[in-house]
Design an enzyme around this catalytic site. Sequence first.
Site, PDB file in Angstrom:
ATOM      1  N   ASN A 110      -9.865  89.764 132.261  1.00  0.00           N
ATOM      2  CA  ASN A 110      -9.388  90.970 131.549  1.00  0.00           C
ATOM      3  C   ASN A 110     -10.257  92.318 131.982  1.00  0.00           C
ATOM      4  O   ASN A 110     -11.284  92.106 131.996  1.00  0.00           O
ATOM      5  CB  ASN A 110      -9.475  90.644 130.038  1.00  0.00           C
TER       6      ASN A 110
ATOM      7  N   HIS B 199      -4.552  92.266 131.382  1.00  0.00           N
ATOM      8  CA  HIS B 199      -5.367  90.992 130.766  1.00  0.00           C
ATOM      9  C   HIS B 199      -5.412  90.090 131.908  1.00  0.00           C
ATOM     10  O   HIS B 199      -5.179  90.163 133.109  1.00  0.00           O
ATOM     11  CB  HIS B 199      -3.928  90.412 129.954  1.00  0.00           C
TER      12      HIS B 199
ATOM     13  N   GLU C 104      -4.766  86.811 132.787  1.00  0.00           N
ATOM     14  CA  GLU C 104      -3.606  86.140 133.533  1.00  0.00           C
ATOM     15  C   GLU C 104      -3.065  87.069 134.357  1.00  0.00           C
ATOM     16  O   GLU C 104      -2.769  86.813 135.553  1.00  0.00           O
ATOM     17  CB  GLU C 104      -2.651  85.556 132.378  1.00  0.00           C
TER      18      GLU C 104
ATOM     19  N   CYS D  28      -0.996  85.298 125.438  1.00  0.00           N
ATOM     20  CA  CYS D  28      -0.461  86.280 124.838  1.00  0.00           C
ATOM     21  C   CYS D  28       1.146  86.536 125.140  1.00  0.00           C
ATOM     22  O   CYS D  28       1.377  85.665 126.087  1.00  0.00           O
ATOM     23  CB  CYS D  28      -1.139  87.864 124.694  1.00  0.00           C
TER      24      CYS D  28
ATOM     25  N   CYS E 188       1.441  87.685 128.616  1.00  0.00           N
ATOM     26  CA  CYS E 188       1.046  86.901 129.720  1.00  0.00           C
ATOM     27  C   CYS E 188       1.998  85.543 129.792  1.00  0.00           C
ATOM     28  O   CYS E 188       2.582  85.142 130.968  1.00  0.00           O
ATOM     29  CB  CYS E 188      -0.371  86.307 129.550  1.00  0.00           C
TER      30      CYS E 188
ATOM     31  N   ASP F 101      -6.468  94.773 122.134  1.00  0.00           N
ATOM     32  CA  ASP F 101      -6.260  94.130 123.194  1.00  0.00           C
ATOM     33  C   ASP F 101      -4.999  93.243 122.746  1.00  0.00           C
ATOM     34  O   ASP F 101      -4.194  92.870 123.724  1.00  0.00           O
ATOM     35  CB  ASP F 101      -7.464  92.906 123.579  1.00  0.00           C
TER      36      ASP F 101
END
Length: 150
Positions: free
Chosen positions: A46, A57, A59, A84, A87, A147
């Site tokens: 991140n 992020h 990923e 999330c 992602c 985030d």
Amino acid sequence: MNVLDPGERAIFEEAYRQAQKSLSEGGIPIGAALGADGELVAVGHNERIQRGDPIAHGEVACLRNAGRRRDYRRMTLYSTLAPCDMCTGAVLLFGIPRVVVGEAVTFPGAIDYLKARGVEVTLLNDARCIALMRDFQERWPEAWREDIGT
């Protein structure tokens, strides 16, 4: 973490190191790694705070670092935290068939949606990942809420 073979375990450990790296840079401690056939393809963490980039992020950073590929459908994405919605969308867009998740205690992510869309999800419930995120969420709640978009 005995559900992973040694090659997979090594790749997951790279994701965990990426989470630690992000935290050491003043960022959110989420790391990711991409692997195929027990071999590491790419890593990322991140970087939202470090880059001032709202979509950096862990990923997404990992996929960016992997570059343009035509073989995502044979890979596994390893993440220290449940992905999330954004992602998860990237996983689905590129057809990544399997995601290994360090933990979903501190954030449930979209694991159920991944499973409903046919993605195999392996949840490790890694105590280190839980402790890392729990500590971050307690110390920097505003950064965490930013985030995840709350």
